[in-house]
Scaffold this motif. Structure first.
Motif, PDB file in Angstrom:
ATOM      1  N   VAL A   1       0.834  -1.210   0.000  1.00 23.33           N
ATOM      2  CA  VAL A   1       0.000   0.000   0.000  1.00 23.33           C
ATOM      3  C   VAL A   1       0.862   1.251   0.000  1.00 23.33           C
TER       4      VAL A   1
ATOM      5  N   LYS B   1      -1.375   4.094  -1.911  1.00 26.83           N
ATOM      6  CA  LYS B   1      -2.797   3.984  -1.599  1.00 26.83           C
ATOM      7  C   LYS B   1      -3.195   5.051  -0.576  1.00 26.83           C
TER       8      LYS B   1
ATOM      9  N   THR C   1      -7.001   5.800   4.100  1.00 26.08           N
ATOM     10  CA  THR C   1      -8.167   4.987   4.468  1.00 26.08           C
ATOM     11  C   THR C   1      -7.943   3.534   4.081  1.00 26.08           C
ATOM     12  N   THR C   2      -7.390   3.316   2.917  1.00 22.11           N
ATOM     13  CA  THR C   2      -7.097   1.947   2.480  1.00 22.11           C
ATOM     14  C   THR C   2      -5.994   1.338   3.322  1.00 22.11           C
ATOM     15  N   ARG C   3      -4.997   2.188   3.665  1.00 28.26           N
ATOM     16  CA  ARG C   3      -3.883   1.667   4.457  1.00 28.26           C
ATOM     17  C   ARG C   3      -4.312   1.193   5.843  1.00 28.26           C
TER      18      ARG C   3
ATOM     19  N   TRP D   1      -6.293  -0.894   6.617  1.00 28.26           N
ATOM     20  CA  TRP D   1      -6.514  -2.340   6.656  1.00 28.26           C
ATOM     21  C   TRP D   1      -5.292  -3.100   7.177  1.00 28.26           C
TER      22      TRP D   1
END
Length: 364
Positions: free
Chosen positions: A274, A279, A282-284, A286
């Protein structure tokens, strides 16, 4: 076993001693059942514990024999009459069933009673030395060998019902056979479950049983004390560390290490992916999930405790088999260590997650 009241357990705000464990004054996970499993699976020296238990059972057998003999003499002696054996038996007071090593935290009257018991058994007409029974030459593989203590087949509800009184009348022949069984099982060179004792001690015991035809409890006193001190020095500290400060067995600990390392590998792969593909944050977020799983299993490996199972009040005695924690002080220790372990896992996972979430991204 002396009855365990809630008051006695609450009053003992410390870890138990080996004598208390062997006397069955403790509860899971620091009870005799758990110590037997530990000696069998981790120390690989359960024969020493079995020897100690068999000698204690031999002492109980002798006490039961003298108790029955005294009762029969009192019934058979007419009122006002006297018999020499009756006088001797009256000088042997009742002794608690459980006994630790000779002189270990014992009152002087109990030690005197042990000596008088042995003296009385020696004063009777000694049995003639009998040749080694066929059991001496028989060899059993671990799979064929029956489980030694009765509590190995017990349930948690009946494990502490430890009546040592046999279900039949004890004769002098039973005592003799008990002494010979101990000798031929543990002490004779190349015996079925030979234990290591100092040569002079071993020779003395063999001479007393085979040459002098003795079967009184004092025959095994020195060996019993020696084995007790060996277990107290070499095995019991590790047992307390494993059961009072942790709730996992070695195989489970290694499995958690392997799973934790695999989880870390996946967490770092996802984190670098990521970051290197830039990325969004917000995606990170995860990456928190694999780092949390990895941190949890690594800290449980490091501290040898499963925090959630400890907070639920369970301790592992064999792989994936759990028992309820019943010893209050041990339960409080494990609860504290579980909370500390969870805190370390949370901090470790949070630090790594924050690092990869907020580090600037880039395209390669």
């Amino acid at each position: 076993m002396a009855s365990l009241t809630s008051f006695d357990l609450e009053k003992r705000k410390r870890l138990p001693t080996l004598f208390e464990v062997l006397s069955r004054y403790t509860l899971a996970p620091v009870d005799l059942f758990s110590f037997y499993i530990y000696m069998r699976d981790q120390q690989r020296s359960v024969d020493y514990l079995d020897f100690w238990l068999d000698v204690s059972q031999h002492m109980s057998l002798c006490r039961h024999y003298v108790r029955e003999l005294r009762r029969s003499v009192l019934i058979a002696t007419p009122e006002g009459g006297s018999r020499p054996s009756s006088t001797i038996l009256e000088n042997i007071p009742d002794i608690p069933v459980e006994a630790g090593p000779s002189g270990y935290h014992a009152a002087s009257n109990e030690k005197d009673a042990d000596s008088r018991l042995s003296a009385f058994l020696r004063s009777e007409n000694p049995a003639q030395p009998s040749p080694p029974e066929s059991g001496h030459s028989e060899k059993h593989t671990p799979e064929e060998r029956p489980p030694r203590p009765s509590f190995m087949n017990s349930t948690p509800e009946t494990r502490y019902d430890s009546s040592n009184s046999p279900g039949h009348t004890v004769t002098r022949t039973d005592i003799r056979r008990s002494a010979e069984k101990i000798l031929y099982t543990y002490l004779i060179p190349d015996s079925e479950r030979e234990i290591v004792l100092p040569p002079e001690m071993l020779t003395s015991i063999i001479d007393m049983v085979e040459r002098d035809a003795r079967d009184d409890p004092e025959v095994f006193d020195q060996a019993k004390d020696y084995v007790f001190q060996a277990m107290e020095r070499d095995a019991f500290p590790g047992f307390l560390q494993a059961k009072a400060l942790g709730n996992l067995v070695p195989l489970s600990i290694l499995a958690r290490l392997a799973f934790g390392l695999i989880s870390f590998l996946g967490a770092f792969w996802a984190s670098f992916y990521v970051v290197l593909t830039d990325k969004s944050r917000t995606t990170r977020c995860w990456v928190i999930l694999p780092f949390a799983v990895a941190s949890y299993f690594i800290t449980t490996y490091q501290y040898k405790i499963d925090p959630f199972m400890a907070l639920l009040g369970f301790s592992e005695y064999t792989f994936m088999n759990w028992q309820k924690i019943q010893e209050p002080y041990v339960g409080s220790l494990l609860t504290q260590r579980a909370l500390v372990t969870l805190a370390y896992a949370f901090l470790f996972a949070a630090a790594l997650s924050i690092l990869f979430i907020f580090v600037p991204g880039t395209y390669l």
